[in-house]
Design a protein around this motif. Structure first.
Motif, PDB file in Angstrom:
ATOM      1  N   ASN A  39      17.189   4.500   5.894  1.00  0.00           N
ATOM      2  CA  ASN A  39      16.044   5.094   5.617  1.00  0.00           C
ATOM      3  C   ASN A  39      15.127   4.553   4.424  1.00  0.00           C
ATOM      4  O   ASN A  39      14.013   4.570   4.672  1.00  0.00           O
ATOM      5  CB  ASN A  39      16.310   6.643   5.427  1.00  0.00           C
ATOM      6  N   GLN A  40      15.981   4.285   3.216  1.00  0.00           N
ATOM      7  CA  GLN A  40      15.193   3.742   2.063  1.00  0.00           C
ATOM      8  C   GLN A  40      14.459   2.341   2.609  1.00  0.00           C
ATOM      9  O   GLN A  40      13.230   2.008   2.498  1.00  0.00           O
ATOM     10  CB  GLN A  40      15.993   3.618   1.202  1.00  0.00           C
ATOM     11  N   ILE A  41      15.320   1.507   3.363  1.00  0.00           N
ATOM     12  CA  ILE A  41      14.821   0.348   3.828  1.00  0.00           C
ATOM     13  C   ILE A  41      13.682   0.274   4.725  1.00  0.00           C
ATOM     14  O   ILE A  41      12.564  -0.132   4.704  1.00  0.00           O
ATOM     15  CB  ILE A  41      15.937  -0.537   4.518  1.00  0.00           C
ATOM     16  N   ALA A  42      13.661   1.438   5.562  1.00  0.00           N
ATOM     17  CA  ALA A  42      12.580   1.640   6.729  1.00  0.00           C
ATOM     18  C   ALA A  42      11.346   1.815   6.023  1.00  0.00           C
ATOM     19  O   ALA A  42      10.329   1.492   6.356  1.00  0.00           O
ATOM     20  CB  ALA A  42      12.895   2.673   7.583  1.00  0.00           C
ATOM     21  N   VAL A  43      11.377   3.023   4.954  1.00  0.00           N
ATOM     22  CA  VAL A  43      10.213   3.336   4.219  1.00  0.00           C
ATOM     23  C   VAL A  43       9.547   2.138   3.398  1.00  0.00           C
ATOM     24  O   VAL A  43       8.473   1.969   3.442  1.00  0.00           O
ATOM     25  CB  VAL A  43      10.561   4.495   3.058  1.00  0.00           C
ATOM     26  N   ASP A  44      10.407   1.313   2.720  1.00  0.00           N
ATOM     27  CA  ASP A  44       9.911   0.160   2.041  1.00  0.00           C
ATOM     28  C   ASP A  44       9.336  -0.853   2.879  1.00  0.00           C
ATOM     29  O   ASP A  44       8.150  -1.273   2.825  1.00  0.00           O
ATOM     30  CB  ASP A  44      10.939  -0.605   1.484  1.00  0.00           C
ATOM     31  N   MET A  45       9.900  -1.081   4.186  1.00  0.00           N
ATOM     32  CA  MET A  45       9.262  -2.019   5.240  1.00  0.00           C
ATOM     33  C   MET A  45       7.835  -1.489   5.562  1.00  0.00           C
ATOM     34  O   MET A  45       6.953  -2.194   5.894  1.00  0.00           O
ATOM     35  CB  MET A  45      10.215  -2.149   6.199  1.00  0.00           C
ATOM     36  N   LYS A  46       7.606  -0.233   5.935  1.00  0.00           N
ATOM     37  CA  LYS A  46       6.561   0.497   6.342  1.00  0.00           C
ATOM     38  C   LYS A  46       5.462   0.213   5.338  1.00  0.00           C
ATOM     39  O   LYS A  46       4.517  -0.010   5.726  1.00  0.00           O
ATOM     40  CB  LYS A  46       6.953   1.789   6.826  1.00  0.00           C
ATOM     41  N   LYS A  47       5.807   0.601   4.172  1.00  0.00           N
ATOM     42  CA  LYS A  47       4.733   0.462   2.908  1.00  0.00           C
ATOM     43  C   LYS A  47       4.405  -0.853   2.716  1.00  0.00           C
ATOM     44  O   LYS A  47       3.152  -1.114   2.788  1.00  0.00           O
ATOM     45  CB  LYS A  47       5.513   1.036   1.744  1.00  0.00           C
ATOM     46  N   GLU A  48       5.216  -1.939   3.111  1.00  0.00           N
ATOM     47  CA  GLU A  48       4.793  -3.143   2.712  1.00  0.00           C
ATOM     48  C   GLU A  48       4.186  -3.675   3.901  1.00  0.00           C
ATOM     49  O   GLU A  48       2.880  -4.530   3.635  1.00  0.00           O
ATOM     50  CB  GLU A  48       6.234  -4.023   2.696  1.00  0.00           C
ATOM     51  N   LEU A  49       4.315  -3.273   5.277  1.00  0.00           N
ATOM     52  CA  LEU A  49       3.398  -3.666   6.465  1.00  0.00           C
ATOM     53  C   LEU A  49       2.127  -3.099   6.149  1.00  0.00           C
ATOM     54  O   LEU A  49       1.123  -3.823   6.262  1.00  0.00           O
ATOM     55  CB  LEU A  49       3.999  -3.305   7.637  1.00  0.00           C
ATOM     56  N   GLU A  50       2.015  -1.762   5.903  1.00  0.00           N
ATOM     57  CA  GLU A  50       0.664  -1.270   5.699  1.00  0.00           C
ATOM     58  C   GLU A  50      -0.041  -1.530   4.557  1.00  0.00           C
ATOM     59  O   GLU A  50      -1.203  -1.764   4.713  1.00  0.00           O
ATOM     60  CB  GLU A  50       0.948   0.414   5.378  1.00  0.00           C
ATOM     61  N   LYS A  51       0.277  -2.032   3.660  1.00  0.00           N
ATOM     62  CA  LYS A  51      -0.156  -2.828   2.472  1.00  0.00           C
ATOM     63  C   LYS A  51      -0.716  -4.181   3.064  1.00  0.00           C
ATOM     64  O   LYS A  51      -1.777  -4.659   2.757  1.00  0.00           O
ATOM     65  CB  LYS A  51       0.986  -3.063   1.226  1.00  0.00           C
ATOM     66  N   LYS A  52      -0.017  -4.920   3.659  1.00  0.00           N
ATOM     67  CA  LYS A  52      -0.368  -6.308   4.409  1.00  0.00           C
ATOM     68  C   LYS A  52      -1.565  -5.893   5.238  1.00  0.00           C
ATOM     69  O   LYS A  52      -2.535  -6.643   5.374  1.00  0.00           O
ATOM     70  CB  LYS A  52       0.559  -7.063   4.959  1.00  0.00           C
ATOM     71  N   LEU A  53      -1.307  -4.982   6.091  1.00  0.00           N
ATOM     72  CA  LEU A  53      -2.373  -4.659   7.205  1.00  0.00           C
ATOM     73  C   LEU A  53      -3.809  -4.185   6.649  1.00  0.00           C
ATOM     74  O   LEU A  53      -4.743  -3.988   7.225  1.00  0.00           O
ATOM     75  CB  LEU A  53      -1.877  -3.725   8.323  1.00  0.00           C
ATOM     76  N   GLN A  54      -3.673  -3.599   5.484  1.00  0.00           N
ATOM     77  CA  GLN A  54      -4.645  -2.796   4.922  1.00  0.00           C
ATOM     78  C   GLN A  54      -5.942  -3.871   4.465  1.00  0.00           C
ATOM     79  O   GLN A  54      -6.967  -3.507   4.550  1.00  0.00           O
ATOM     80  CB  GLN A  54      -4.302  -2.149   3.583  1.00  0.00           C
ATOM     81  N   GLU A  55      -5.338  -4.850   4.329  1.00  0.00           N
ATOM     82  CA  GLU A  55      -6.466  -6.067   4.030  1.00  0.00           C
ATOM     83  C   GLU A  55      -7.324  -6.138   5.382  1.00  0.00           C
ATOM     84  O   GLU A  55      -8.372  -6.737   5.038  1.00  0.00           O
ATOM     85  CB  GLU A  55      -5.794  -7.374   3.699  1.00  0.00           C
ATOM     86  N   PHE A  56      -6.951  -5.943   6.320  1.00  0.00           N
ATOM     87  CA  PHE A  56      -7.608  -6.239   7.548  1.00  0.00           C
ATOM     88  C   PHE A  56      -8.380  -5.026   7.984  1.00  0.00           C
ATOM     89  O   PHE A  56      -9.141  -5.202   9.003  1.00  0.00           O
ATOM     90  CB  PHE A  56      -6.610  -6.595   8.683  1.00  0.00           C
TER      91      PHE A  56
END
Length: 111
Positions: A39-56
């Motif tokens: 669960n911790q890894i999934a939350v981290d991965m989701k935050k990281e992905l959202e951060k990268k996609l936020q640029e677009f």
């Protein structure tokens, strides 16, 4: 965390849970530990992905949305990563997880 460097398998692997439970002495506790880490890894991965996609992200109309190659590549990269459960299981097997059971610690102190 750098998910590229994990040596977790990309596909599901059958595991001997009895052998994996040697660290804790309890299969259910082992599953709980791995589940919480996943669960911790999934939350981290989701935050990281959202951060990268936020640029677009832009405030354009829905009609003007166009495909962006970089955005597609980022999404594909995250789709190809091992699932959080597999990463957590690999970390557990490699003894990279720290875990403690406060109830067991209290019982040891009271004995």
């Amino acid at each position: 965390m750098d998910y590229k460097k994990t040596n977790a398998p990309l596909n599901t692997v059958t595991r001997d849970m009895i052998a994996m439970a040697e660290q804790t002495g309890n299969v259910y506790e082992t599953v709980c530990i791995i589940g919480k880490r996943a669960n911790q890894i999934a939350v981290d991965m989701k935050k990281e992905l959202e951060k990268k996609l936020q640029e677009f992200a832009s405030s354009d109309n829905l009609e003007e949305v166009s495909e962006n190659r970089e955005q597609i590549e980022i999404s594909r990269f995250y789709e190809k990563l091992p699932k959080p459960t597999l990463i957590a299981t690999q970390e557990y097997i490699e003894h990279k997880l720290y875990f403690a059971n406060p109830a067991k610690e209290r019982d040891r102190l009271n004995d």
